[in-house]
Design a protein around this motif. Sequence first.
Motif, mmCIF file in Angstrom:
data_model
loop_
_atom_site.group_PDB
_atom_site.id
_atom_site.type_symbol
_atom_site.label_atom_id
_atom_site.label_comp_id
_atom_site.label_asym_id
_atom_site.label_seq_id
_atom_site.Cartn_x
_atom_site.Cartn_y
_atom_site.Cartn_z
ATOM 1 N N CYS A 16 0.828 -1.210 0.000
ATOM 2 C CA CYS A 16 0.000 0.000 0.000
ATOM 3 C C CYS A 16 0.859 1.254 0.000
ATOM 4 O O CYS A 16 0.603 2.198 -0.758
ATOM 5 C CB CYS A 16 -0.930 0.004 1.221
ATOM 6 N N LEU A 17 1.904 1.253 0.819
ATOM 7 C CA LEU A 17 2.759 2.430 0.900
ATOM 8 C C LEU A 17 3.484 2.679 -0.415
ATOM 9 O O LEU A 17 3.594 3.813 -0.878
ATOM 10 C CB LEU A 17 3.761 2.260 2.041
ATOM 11 N N LYS A 18 3.960 1.599 -1.033
ATOM 12 C CA LYS A 18 4.651 1.728 -2.313
ATOM 13 C C LYS A 18 3.722 2.249 -3.408
ATOM 14 O O LYS A 18 4.169 2.918 -4.341
ATOM 15 C CB LYS A 18 5.224 0.376 -2.731
ATOM 16 N N SER A 19 2.434 1.953 -3.290
ATOM 17 C CA SER A 19 1.458 2.323 -4.317
ATOM 18 C C SER A 19 0.916 3.736 -4.161
ATOM 19 O O SER A 19 0.105 4.180 -4.981
ATOM 20 C CB SER A 19 0.289 1.326 -4.296
ATOM 21 N N TYR A 20 1.368 4.444 -3.134
ATOM 22 C CA TYR A 20 0.819 5.785 -2.897
ATOM 23 C C TYR A 20 0.962 6.686 -4.124
ATOM 24 O O TYR A 20 0.015 7.390 -4.507
ATOM 25 C CB TYR A 20 1.504 6.449 -1.696
ATOM 26 N N GLY A 21 2.125 6.683 -4.748
ATOM 27 C CA GLY A 21 2.349 7.551 -5.909
ATOM 28 C C GLY A 21 1.381 7.288 -7.044
ATOM 29 O O GLY A 21 0.865 8.215 -7.669
ATOM 30 N N SER A 22 1.102 6.018 -7.301
ATOM 31 C CA SER A 22 0.181 5.655 -8.372
ATOM 32 C C SER A 22 -1.246 6.081 -8.059
ATOM 33 O O SER A 22 -1.982 6.555 -8.926
ATOM 34 C CB SER A 22 0.213 4.136 -8.608
ATOM 35 N N VAL A 23 -1.621 5.920 -6.790
ATOM 36 C CA VAL A 23 -3.000 6.238 -6.403
ATOM 37 C C VAL A 23 -3.224 7.745 -6.355
ATOM 38 O O VAL A 23 -4.269 8.235 -6.803
ATOM 39 C CB VAL A 23 -3.338 5.578 -5.053
ATOM 40 N N VAL A 218 -7.673 1.195 -8.685
ATOM 41 C CA VAL A 218 -6.254 1.141 -9.008
ATOM 42 C C VAL A 218 -5.651 -0.125 -8.404
ATOM 43 O O VAL A 218 -5.851 -0.415 -7.223
ATOM 44 C CB VAL A 218 -5.512 2.372 -8.456
ATOM 45 N N GLU A 219 -4.923 -0.882 -9.218
ATOM 46 C CA GLU A 219 -4.281 -2.103 -8.730
ATOM 47 C C GLU A 219 -3.019 -1.741 -7.966
ATOM 48 O O GLU A 219 -2.181 -0.973 -8.449
ATOM 49 C CB GLU A 219 -3.941 -3.023 -9.900
ATOM 50 N N LEU A 220 -2.885 -2.285 -6.768
ATOM 51 C CA LEU A 220 -1.709 -2.006 -5.951
ATOM 52 C C LEU A 220 -0.470 -2.625 -6.562
ATOM 53 O O LEU A 220 -0.526 -3.683 -7.193
ATOM 54 C CB LEU A 220 -1.912 -2.541 -4.533
ATOM 55 N N GLU A 221 0.657 -1.961 -6.375
ATOM 56 C CA GLU A 221 1.922 -2.462 -6.897
ATOM 57 C C GLU A 221 2.443 -3.598 -6.020
ATOM 58 O O GLU A 221 2.068 -3.730 -4.857
ATOM 59 C CB GLU A 221 2.947 -1.326 -6.956
ATOM 60 N N ILE A 222 3.315 -4.397 -6.582
ATOM 61 C CA ILE A 222 3.897 -5.509 -5.852
ATOM 62 C C ILE A 222 5.077 -5.008 -5.030
ATOM 63 O O ILE A 222 5.972 -4.331 -5.551
ATOM 64 C CB ILE A 222 4.384 -6.619 -6.803
ATOM 65 N N ALA A 223 5.064 -5.337 -3.750
ATOM 66 C CA ALA A 223 6.159 -4.929 -2.871
ATOM 67 C C ALA A 223 7.201 -6.028 -2.832
ATOM 68 O O ALA A 223 6.907 -7.168 -2.472
ATOM 69 C CB ALA A 223 5.636 -4.657 -1.466
ATOM 70 N N GLY A 224 8.434 -5.689 -3.211
ATOM 71 C CA GLY A 224 9.508 -6.672 -3.188
ATOM 72 C C GLY A 224 10.073 -6.841 -1.796
ATOM 73 O O GLY A 224 9.821 -6.038 -0.893
ATOM 74 N N ASP A 225 10.862 -7.853 -1.607
ATOM 75 C CA ASP A 225 11.436 -8.125 -0.291
ATOM 76 C C ASP A 225 12.380 -7.035 0.173
ATOM 77 O O ASP A 225 12.580 -6.828 1.353
ATOM 78 C CB ASP A 225 12.205 -9.461 -0.307
ATOM 79 N N ASP A 226 12.988 -6.316 -0.802
ATOM 80 C CA ASP A 226 13.969 -5.316 -0.425
ATOM 81 C C ASP A 226 13.399 -3.909 -0.411
ATOM 82 O O ASP A 226 14.131 -2.937 -0.294
ATOM 83 C CB ASP A 226 15.178 -5.362 -1.374
ATOM 84 N N THR A 229 11.509 1.864 1.067
ATOM 85 C CA THR A 229 11.059 3.243 0.943
ATOM 86 C C THR A 229 9.645 3.260 0.427
ATOM 87 O O THR A 229 9.115 2.269 -0.024
ATOM 88 C CB THR A 229 11.960 4.047 -0.016
ATOM 89 N N ALA A 230 9.044 4.469 0.476
ATOM 90 C CA ALA A 230 7.643 4.585 0.093
ATOM 91 C C ALA A 230 7.462 5.504 -1.086
ATOM 92 O O ALA A 230 8.348 6.237 -1.459
ATOM 93 C CB ALA A 230 6.851 5.136 1.284
ATOM 94 N N GLY A 231 6.281 5.443 -1.679
ATOM 95 C CA GLY A 231 5.884 6.490 -2.589
ATOM 96 C C GLY A 231 5.791 6.137 -4.042
ATOM 97 O O GLY A 231 5.301 6.929 -4.819
ATOM 98 N N SER A 232 6.287 5.013 -4.447
ATOM 99 C CA SER A 232 6.201 4.619 -5.850
ATOM 100 C C SER A 232 6.742 5.707 -6.765
ATOM 101 O O SER A 232 6.117 6.133 -7.717
ATOM 102 C CB SER A 232 4.744 4.316 -6.211
ATOM 103 N N LYS A 233 7.928 6.181 -6.461
ATOM 104 C CA LYS A 233 8.518 7.267 -7.255
ATOM 105 C C LYS A 233 8.652 6.897 -8.720
ATOM 106 O O LYS A 233 8.347 7.689 -9.601
ATOM 107 C CB LYS A 233 9.888 7.622 -6.672
ATOM 108 N N ASP A 234 9.120 5.691 -8.972
ATOM 109 C CA ASP A 234 9.348 5.293 -10.356
ATOM 110 C C ASP A 234 8.068 5.261 -11.175
ATOM 111 O O ASP A 234 8.015 5.754 -12.291
ATOM 112 C CB ASP A 234 10.019 3.915 -10.390
ATOM 113 N N SER A 235 6.994 4.670 -10.602
ATOM 114 C CA SER A 235 5.751 4.555 -11.358
ATOM 115 C C SER A 235 5.116 5.910 -11.574
ATOM 116 O O SER A 235 4.544 6.186 -12.619
ATOM 117 C CB SER A 235 4.774 3.633 -10.627
ATOM 118 N N ALA A 236 5.201 6.786 -10.583
ATOM 119 C CA ALA A 236 4.606 8.111 -10.726
ATOM 120 C C ALA A 236 5.387 8.941 -11.737
ATOM 121 O O ALA A 236 4.820 9.684 -12.539
ATOM 122 C CB ALA A 236 4.572 8.825 -9.370
ATOM 123 N N ALA A 237 6.710 8.803 -11.703
ATOM 124 C CA ALA A 237 7.541 9.567 -12.633
ATOM 125 C C ALA A 237 7.319 9.113 -14.064
ATOM 126 O O ALA A 237 7.387 9.906 -14.994
ATOM 127 C CB ALA A 237 9.010 9.416 -12.254
#
Length: 253
Positions: A16-23, A218-226, A229-237
């Motif tokens: 959920c945290l990683k998907s914040y940028g997308s949402v 919106v479909e949540l992004e997959i969180a990897g083991d490593d 950080t938060a925010g889905s910077k890559d997907s939002a950018a």
Amino acid sequence: MTTLFSCEATDRWKQCLKSYGSVIKALSDKKIESAAKAKKPKPNPTLLQLDNWYQNDLPGAVCSRSPAHVTHAEMAKLMQWKLTRGKFRPRLAQLIQENTSESIETCTRDAFTAYDKDKDLAAAIQKLSSLKAVGPATASAVMACRFPESCPFMADESVTGAMPGIAIQYTHKGYMAYASKVTTKARRLRAQDKSHRWTAHDVELALWTDSLAKTLGVELEIAGDDDSTAGSKDSAAAAAATSTEPAAKRRKK
């Protein structure tokens, strides 16, 4: 499926945290589309731009000052972010402007200084609420930008996620009950997940994302083991010129 708040699996929280940028981008796009359909001008700034400012730029600006404080222009823009992201109440945007620059700088400085010393969140929220148009929710947004580790923003979706079945109370007592639950959850997540120093603001953002993702489809992004950080910077950018990386830049190491 269990609610996010009752979930002990940190992978779901990370997702959920990683998907914040997308949402947040999806919500921003929806507002732009709604304005176009109503034949209204495109929001300027957009929600995505306002959120990037609040999550990434404002904390650094506030903390760069000695003593730390919020300016009149920043308080007005913070209110614009809050109303654009949530329920739009134009009267509040007007009323916040009636505060003097001195009153805003003095009030925020005193609230920050006092909280940094004694960690009395209730007193800090009460102090900030002395400003015109500032209630517990807006005061919490001010505190969250300075102390994300222990001060969650009082977003409706986050409150409902943390306290399901309970009517939201926009009071100091209501905020403190919510903040207590969120900070306790952050401590539990930190104890379970050594790869990410979970803050109250992280928990609040994850709850908001979980709710809005369902609302917007919106479909949540997959969180990897490593993921740490938060925010889905890559997907939002990749989707827009502005990226959003909340909390990551403000975590205390």
